[in-house]
Design a protein around this motif. Structure first.
Motif, PDB file in Angstrom:
ATOM      1  N   ARG A  20       0.885  -1.302   0.155  1.00 11.96           N
ATOM      2  CA  ARG A  20      -0.029  -0.024  -0.089  1.00 11.96           C
ATOM      3  C   ARG A  20       0.801   1.140   0.016  1.00 11.96           C
ATOM      4  NH1 ARG A  20      -4.022   0.036   4.812  1.00 11.96           N
ATOM      5  NH2 ARG A  20      -4.309   2.167   3.766  1.00 11.96           N
ATOM      6  N   GLU A  21       0.610   2.219  -1.008  1.00 14.25           N
ATOM      7  CA  GLU A  21       1.346   3.310  -1.204  1.00 14.25           C
ATOM      8  C   GLU A  21       1.552   4.387   0.185  1.00 14.25           C
ATOM      9  OE1 GLU A  21       4.195   5.610  -2.758  1.00 14.25           O
ATOM     10  OE2 GLU A  21       3.281   3.714  -3.788  1.00 14.25           O
ATOM     11  N   LYS A  22       0.350   4.351   0.758  1.00 16.20           N
ATOM     12  CA  LYS A  22       0.190   5.021   2.047  1.00 16.20           C
ATOM     13  C   LYS A  22       1.178   4.401   3.144  1.00 16.20           C
ATOM     14  CE  LYS A  22      -3.191   6.525   5.405  1.00 16.20           C
ATOM     15  NZ  LYS A  22      -4.791   6.606   5.613  1.00 16.20           N
ATOM     16  N   ASP A  23       1.154   3.140   3.306  1.00 15.54           N
ATOM     17  CA  ASP A  23       2.036   2.456   4.297  1.00 15.54           C
ATOM     18  C   ASP A  23       3.382   2.731   3.825  1.00 15.54           C
ATOM     19  OD1 ASP A  23      -0.280   1.712   5.258  1.00 15.54           O
ATOM     20  OD2 ASP A  23      -0.078  -0.349   4.443  1.00 15.54           O
ATOM     21  N   ARG A  24       3.570   2.531   2.582  1.00 15.49           N
ATOM     22  CA  ARG A  24       5.325   2.769   2.180  1.00 15.49           C
ATOM     23  C   ARG A  24       5.907   4.044   2.543  1.00 15.49           C
ATOM     24  NH1 ARG A  24       7.406  -1.581  -0.388  1.00 15.49           N
ATOM     25  NH2 ARG A  24       9.153  -0.044  -1.419  1.00 15.49           N
ATOM     26  N   LYS A  25       4.826   4.781   2.199  1.00 16.42           N
ATOM     27  CA  LYS A  25       5.353   6.607   2.540  1.00 16.42           C
ATOM     28  C   LYS A  25       5.316   6.785   3.979  1.00 16.42           C
ATOM     29  CE  LYS A  25       3.665  11.108   1.766  1.00 16.42           C
ATOM     30  NZ  LYS A  25       2.864  12.152   1.025  1.00 16.42           N
ATOM     31  N   PHE A  26       4.535   6.052   4.981  1.00 14.79           N
ATOM     32  CA  PHE A  26       4.675   6.336   6.194  1.00 14.79           C
ATOM     33  C   PHE A  26       5.935   5.567   6.883  1.00 14.79           C
ATOM     34  CE2 PHE A  26       3.991   4.146  10.385  1.00 14.79           C
ATOM     35  CZ  PHE A  26       3.704   5.421  11.119  1.00 14.79           C
TER      36      PHE A  26
END
Length: 83
Positions: A66-72
């Motif tokens: 998940r892009e959001k998780d990778r960014k986090f």
């Protein structure tokens, strides 16, 4: 007859409530399981040295999609990884 219909309706409503409660408990248990396993993996990673630790984190990072998780987590996006 109306009394029986009311009982059936109440019983069905109770069943729906119990099913919702069961789903909520399953989600809670699943979340707890993920937290416990995650903490265990992080503890394991702390105990590993150098290259073994890097390989473990690399394998874990491969499973975070998940892009959001990778960014986090400060990871490159999947699109950047594939270039």
């Amino acid at each position: 007859m109306s009394n029986i219909d009311d009982q059936i309706s109440q019983t069905r409503e109770r069943l729906r409530d119990l099913q919702a409660k069961a789903r909520k408990l399953e989600r809670r248990d699943d979340t707890r399981r993920k937290i416990l396993y995650g903490a265990a993996v992080l503890k394991l990673a702390e105990e590993l040295e150098g290259d073994k630790r890097k390989r473990l984190y690399a394998r874990l990072h491969d499973h975070i999609s998940r892009e959001k998780d990778r960014k986090f987590l400060g990871l490159q996006s999947d699109a950047q990884d594939q270039q």
